[in-house]
Motif scaffolding. Structure first.
Motif, mmCIF file in Angstrom:
data_model
loop_
_atom_site.group_PDB
_atom_site.id
_atom_site.type_symbol
_atom_site.label_atom_id
_atom_site.label_comp_id
_atom_site.label_asym_id
_atom_site.label_seq_id
_atom_site.Cartn_x
_atom_site.Cartn_y
_atom_site.Cartn_z
ATOM 1 N N HIS A 67 23.770 35.922 29.042
ATOM 2 C CA HIS A 67 25.121 35.385 28.844
ATOM 3 C C HIS A 67 25.443 35.344 27.350
ATOM 4 O O HIS A 67 26.526 35.791 26.918
ATOM 5 N N GLU A 71 26.049 40.254 27.947
ATOM 6 C CA GLU A 71 25.784 41.199 29.030
ATOM 7 C C GLU A 71 26.077 40.456 30.330
ATOM 8 O O GLU A 71 25.180 39.977 31.038
ATOM 9 N N LEU A 72 27.359 40.333 30.624
ATOM 10 C CA LEU A 72 27.840 39.369 31.601
ATOM 11 C C LEU A 72 27.431 39.678 33.035
ATOM 12 O O LEU A 72 27.133 38.763 33.810
ATOM 13 N N TYR A 73 27.399 40.940 33.387
ATOM 14 C CA TYR A 73 27.063 41.252 34.783
ATOM 15 C C TYR A 73 25.569 41.101 35.067
ATOM 16 O O TYR A 73 25.181 40.714 36.168
ATOM 17 N N LYS A 74 24.745 41.386 34.058
ATOM 18 C CA LYS A 74 23.319 41.083 34.204
ATOM 19 C C LYS A 74 23.135 39.577 34.325
ATOM 20 O O LYS A 74 22.350 39.086 35.150
ATOM 21 N N LYS A 76 25.245 37.400 35.448
ATOM 22 C CA LYS A 76 25.740 36.948 36.756
ATOM 23 C C LYS A 76 24.677 37.107 37.840
ATOM 24 O O LYS A 76 24.489 36.219 38.688
ATOM 25 N N ALA A 77 23.958 38.226 37.806
ATOM 26 C CA ALA A 77 22.923 38.470 38.821
ATOM 27 C C ALA A 77 21.828 37.417 38.749
ATOM 28 O O ALA A 77 21.352 36.917 39.783
ATOM 29 N N LEU A 100 34.661 36.026 32.944
ATOM 30 C CA LEU A 100 34.973 37.228 33.716
ATOM 31 C C LEU A 100 36.348 37.154 34.380
ATOM 32 O O LEU A 100 36.784 38.117 35.001
ATOM 33 N N ASP A 102 37.106 35.510 36.931
ATOM 34 C CA ASP A 102 36.907 35.568 38.383
ATOM 35 C C ASP A 102 37.398 34.248 38.975
ATOM 36 O O ASP A 102 36.619 33.364 39.337
#
Length: 215
Positions: A67, A71-74, A76-77, A100, A102
């Motif tokens: 975060h 590297e936001l999508y990593k 998030k996982a 994001l 969302d």
């Protein structure tokens, strides 16, 4: 019998040593994150997680490191994995979802928590109100803002952040004086100074009183 007791004692001792070693790894990762050495923290956790796949805190720290690296999508996982292993981490992902944008994801996570009656942190309520506002559900957003306004926090930092959120929420309806009044309630000058350059307060950037409050 004596041999059995001795073996049992050894097993317990080994378990305690392993637990202590694992704790030290997590503490080191936290320290590296606090020192902004995110790649080193990630390297440590990449070794830790496969050996401790059921420990949620490893995933949480990895999420935080990614975060901060944006590297936001990593991130998030790993937040998702941490919450799956430990329900107390279910709201940890909310600031990331806010970045994001969302909005529906935030509502799906925070709204059920609010309905439980548990006191939520101001960041969670602020993200929820913002999400409803972004989705043009202004009445619902106003209800969440009112709930936040009525909530008191023992921790001064939480109270300060609550008033920071309430300040920019006042600007949604063009209430500049109300926003400045909330900023004046904040004791931690860092929040006021942050408001001075944050886009949420851009309509006040030329306001002399705002500049005085946030200097």
């Amino acid at each position: 019998m004596r041999k059995f007791v001795l073996m049992a004692f050894c097993m317990v001792l080994i378990g305690q040593i392993c637990f202590a070693a694992d704790t030290l790894v997590l503490e080191k990762a936290r320290e590296l994150i606090s020192r902004q050495q995110y790649d080193l923290a990630i390297a440590i956790l990449q070794n830790y997680i496969p050996e401790n796949p059921n420990y949620a805190e490893g995933y949480l720290l990895m999420a935080q490191a990614y975060h901060w690296k944006k590297e936001l999508y990593k991130s998030k996982a790993f937040y998702t994995q941490a919450a799956a292993l430990n329900n107390q981490y279910r709201l940890a992902i909310v600031p990331l979802l806010d970045e994001l944008k969302d909005w529906e994801g935030i509502i799906d996570i925070v709204e059920p928590e609010m309905r439980t009656g548990n006191k939520l942190e101001p960041s969670a309520l602020g993200a929820l109100a913002t999400s409803y506002r972004q989705l043009e559900q202004k009445k619902k957003a106003a209800e969440i803002v009112e709930k936040l306004s009525e909530t008191t926090y023992a921790d001064q930092d939480d109270e300060d952040y609550k008033n920071y959120i309430l300040a920019y929420a006042r600007l949604w309806d063009g209430d500049k004086d109300g926003a400045k009044a909330k900023l004046k309630l904040i004791k931690n000058s860092a929040y006021r100074q942050y408001a001075r350059t944050h886009e949420k307060f851009s309509v006040l950037f030329q306001d002399p009183e705002f500049l005085e409050i946030t200097r």
